[in-house]
Design an enzyme around this catalytic site. Sequence first.
Site, mmCIF file in Angstrom:
data_model
loop_
_atom_site.group_PDB
_atom_site.id
_atom_site.type_symbol
_atom_site.label_atom_id
_atom_site.label_comp_id
_atom_site.label_asym_id
_atom_site.label_seq_id
_atom_site.Cartn_x
_atom_site.Cartn_y
_atom_site.Cartn_z
ATOM 1 C CE LYS A 1 -33.424 18.583 -2.009
ATOM 2 N NZ LYS A 1 -34.456 17.582 -2.188
ATOM 3 C CD GLU B 1 -24.485 13.668 10.182
ATOM 4 O OE1 GLU B 1 -25.084 14.721 9.838
ATOM 5 O OE2 GLU B 1 -25.090 12.663 10.581
ATOM 6 N N GLY C 1 -32.378 13.740 -2.326
ATOM 7 C CA GLY C 1 -30.971 13.473 -2.024
ATOM 8 C C GLY C 1 -30.522 12.123 -2.555
ATOM 9 N NE ARG C 2 -35.323 8.290 -0.727
ATOM 10 C CZ ARG C 2 -35.890 9.227 0.021
ATOM 11 N NH1 ARG C 2 -35.146 10.067 0.705
ATOM 12 N NH2 ARG C 2 -37.203 9.343 0.089
ATOM 13 C CD GLU D 1 -33.079 8.908 3.385
ATOM 14 O OE1 GLU D 1 -32.860 9.525 2.330
ATOM 15 O OE2 GLU D 1 -32.376 9.061 4.407
ATOM 16 C CG HIS E 1 -15.703 -18.134 0.622
ATOM 17 N ND1 HIS E 1 -15.246 -19.438 0.652
ATOM 18 C CD2 HIS E 1 -15.706 -17.765 -0.681
ATOM 19 C CE1 HIS E 1 -14.943 -19.815 -0.582
ATOM 20 N NE2 HIS E 1 -15.222 -18.829 -1.409
ATOM 21 C CE LYS F 1 -31.171 14.356 9.456
ATOM 22 N NZ LYS F 1 -31.579 15.079 8.251
HETATM 23 O O1 F6P Z 1 -30.766 12.353 6.893
HETATM 24 C C1 F6P Z 1 -31.247 11.982 5.671
HETATM 25 C C2 F6P Z 1 -30.898 12.950 4.584
HETATM 26 O O2 F6P Z 1 -31.778 14.016 4.592
HETATM 27 C C3 F6P Z 1 -30.881 12.244 3.235
HETATM 28 O O3 F6P Z 1 -32.130 12.149 2.679
HETATM 29 C C4 F6P Z 1 -29.907 13.077 2.470
HETATM 30 O O4 F6P Z 1 -29.426 12.413 1.339
HETATM 31 C C5 F6P Z 1 -28.847 13.292 3.528
HETATM 32 O O5 F6P Z 1 -29.585 13.470 4.723
HETATM 33 C C6 F6P Z 1 -27.944 14.462 3.300
HETATM 34 O O6 F6P Z 1 -28.653 15.653 3.169
HETATM 35 P P1 F6P Z 1 -27.998 16.934 2.541
HETATM 36 O O7 F6P Z 1 -27.618 16.626 1.145
HETATM 37 O O8 F6P Z 1 -29.044 18.015 2.631
HETATM 38 O O9 F6P Z 1 -26.770 17.285 3.364
#
Ligand code: F6P
Length: 547
Positions: A207, A213, A267-268, A353, A384, A510
Site C-alpha cells: 500500500k 520487508e 491494508g488488512r 491489528e 490431536h 520498525k
Molecule cells: O506493519 C503493519 C502494516 O502497516 C499493515 O497494516 C500492512 O498490512 C502491512 O504493514 C504492509 O503494509 P504495506 O502494504 O504498506 O507494505
Amino acid sequence: MSLDISATSAWQKLRAHHDQVADRHLREFFAEDPERGRELTVTAGDLYIDYSKHRVDRETLRLLVDVARAAGVEERRDAMLRGEHVNTSEDRAVLHTALRLPADATLTVDGQDVVADVHEVLTRMGEFTDRLRSGQWRGATGERITTVVNIGIGGSDLGPVMAFRALRHYVDSGVTARFVSNIDPADLVGKLAGLDPATTLFIVASKTFSTLETLTNATAARRWLIAALGEDAVAKHFVAVSTNAERVAEFGIDTANMFGFWDWVGGRYSVDSAVGLSLMCVIGREAFAEFLAGFHTIDRHFAEQPLESNAPVLLGMIGLWYSSFFDSDSRAVLPYSNDLGRFAAYLQQLTMESNGKSVRADGSPVSTPTGEIFWGEPGTNGQHAFYQLLHQGTRLAPADFIGFAEPTDDLATIDGTGSMHDILMSNLFAQTKVLAFGKTAEEIAAEGTAPELVPHKVMPGNRPSTTILAPKITPSVVGQLIALYEHQVFVEGVVFGIDSFDQWGVELGKVQALELEPLLTDPQAPARQDDSSTDTLVRWYRSRRGR
Ligand code: F6P
C-alpha cells in the site's frame, strides 16, 4: 468525546444479567429452551450460522443487542458505508465495502465517484490477467508466464495467500502463484527455488511502497531476474500494486504496470482491492468477480438486517460477551477444511491489528478488555494437538467451527463404502456437541469406570462454540466468510469506542529495528544499548557473527 460503554444503563443491565446466568450450563439452557438449536440460528448469504451453543439465553441476546444500539452500531455502520472519516486518528474514510459494490451502484465520497474508480482498476486488472493467462503477455525471452510471485507482507500478503490456498480448485489456466513476505531470506530463497526467471512475473504489493520487508525482497528478486535476463527484462517481469505511484516509479517499475487503490482501504481490508491481483491471475477475472460478489452479499446483510438477526452483530456481540464478562482472552477459529488452513492466520491480522487497542478514539483509556486473541488450525489436526485444553482445561476459549456440505476433494474410507468428507464433518459435529454438553461424573461412573479415574475422565462441557456451515468452498463463499469477520471486528470496535482502522502500535518496533541494524553489522559501532538485556543480546550476536 467517546462513549464509555460501561457507564451506560444498557451495559449495567447486561452486567446484572451476567451475574444471574454466568454459572448456568448449556445443558440447562437446552433443557429449558429445546427449540434453541433450531431458532438461535441465522442465515446470511450462503452461510448457515448456529449460535445456540453459546452461554446465552434469549434475554442475553436482547441485552447484547441493546448494548450494540446504545453504542451506536447502526449510526457508525451507516457513517462508514457513506464514506465518513470513521478512521479518526488518520482522518480517513473506511470503504473496503466500496471495493465490492456492483458497477451500477453509486457512491461519491469527498467529491469522488469511488465506484467508477474501483471498476476502472478492476477492468485494468481483468485485462492484464486475461493477457497473462492467455499467453499474450510474455516474458522478456518470449516465453509464457507460468508463475506469479507476490511480494508483500501483512495485508498485502495474508489475504491472497489464504484465498489462493482456499480456491486451489479454481486455478485453471496454467498460471500458479507463490508468496514471499518475510525479511528472513529463507522465504525468498525457498520460493524462488525451481523457478525459471523467463517464466516468472513478480507482483510487488505494498500500500505504502515503503515497507522494509517488501522493498528488500523486491530488490533481491530484481537482482535474481537481472542476473539471468538483464536489466531490460524488468519491465516484462515486474508489476506493482500500491497507492503510491511516486515510490513505485522510484523503485523502477513503470507506473503503466501499476494497479492502484486508495488510502480508504486499510491494508488488512485490501484482499478485495488490487492487492488481490495475484489471486485474479490464477483464478481469473470471472471467479474474482464472484469473490467480490460474496463480500457484497454479506455487506448488504450487515447494512440491512435488523440488529436482532444481523449475523456480524450477533457474533461480534457474543465474542465481546465472553471477553468482557467471562475473562476469556481468545477465540479459536477451527475450519474443518484443509483448504482454509491459513484462515486463522488471515483473521489474526484482521482482528488483532484492528481491535488490539487500549484507548478510545478520543484518547481516553478503554474501560473493557478489547481485542480477542484469534488463533486456530484446521480440524481434525487440531483435535490431536490443543483440543485437550479446550475440553478439560481451566480456560474458556470460545470457538468458531466452519464446515462445508460438499467436499473440495473426497476419497473412500478404509472399507471402501464411506466418504472421508463425511468422517471430517462428523468430527466437527461431535466436537461442538462434546464441548457444549460434556459428560458428567455420574455418566462416566455408570459405564463402570474405576472410581479413581472418574475425575480424569469428566468432560465438563459448557464450552461455547459457533458453527458456520456453507454449501461448498467457492470464491463467493470465501468472500462471504471474510466479510462476516470484517463486520464483527467493526461491531466490537464501535462498542469499545476505539478506532479499529489505525495501527500505531506497529511503528516503534520498525523504527528501533532500523536503529539497531547498523549496530549488528558495523564492527566499529558501539553495541551499547540503554538497557542491559538488549545490550547483552546485541553483543552475543555480534560475537557469534565475528564482529
Ligand atoms: O506493519 C503493519 C502494516 O502497516 C499493515 O497494516 C500492512 O498490512 C502491512 O504493514 C504492509 O503494509 P504495506 O502494504 O504498506 O507494505
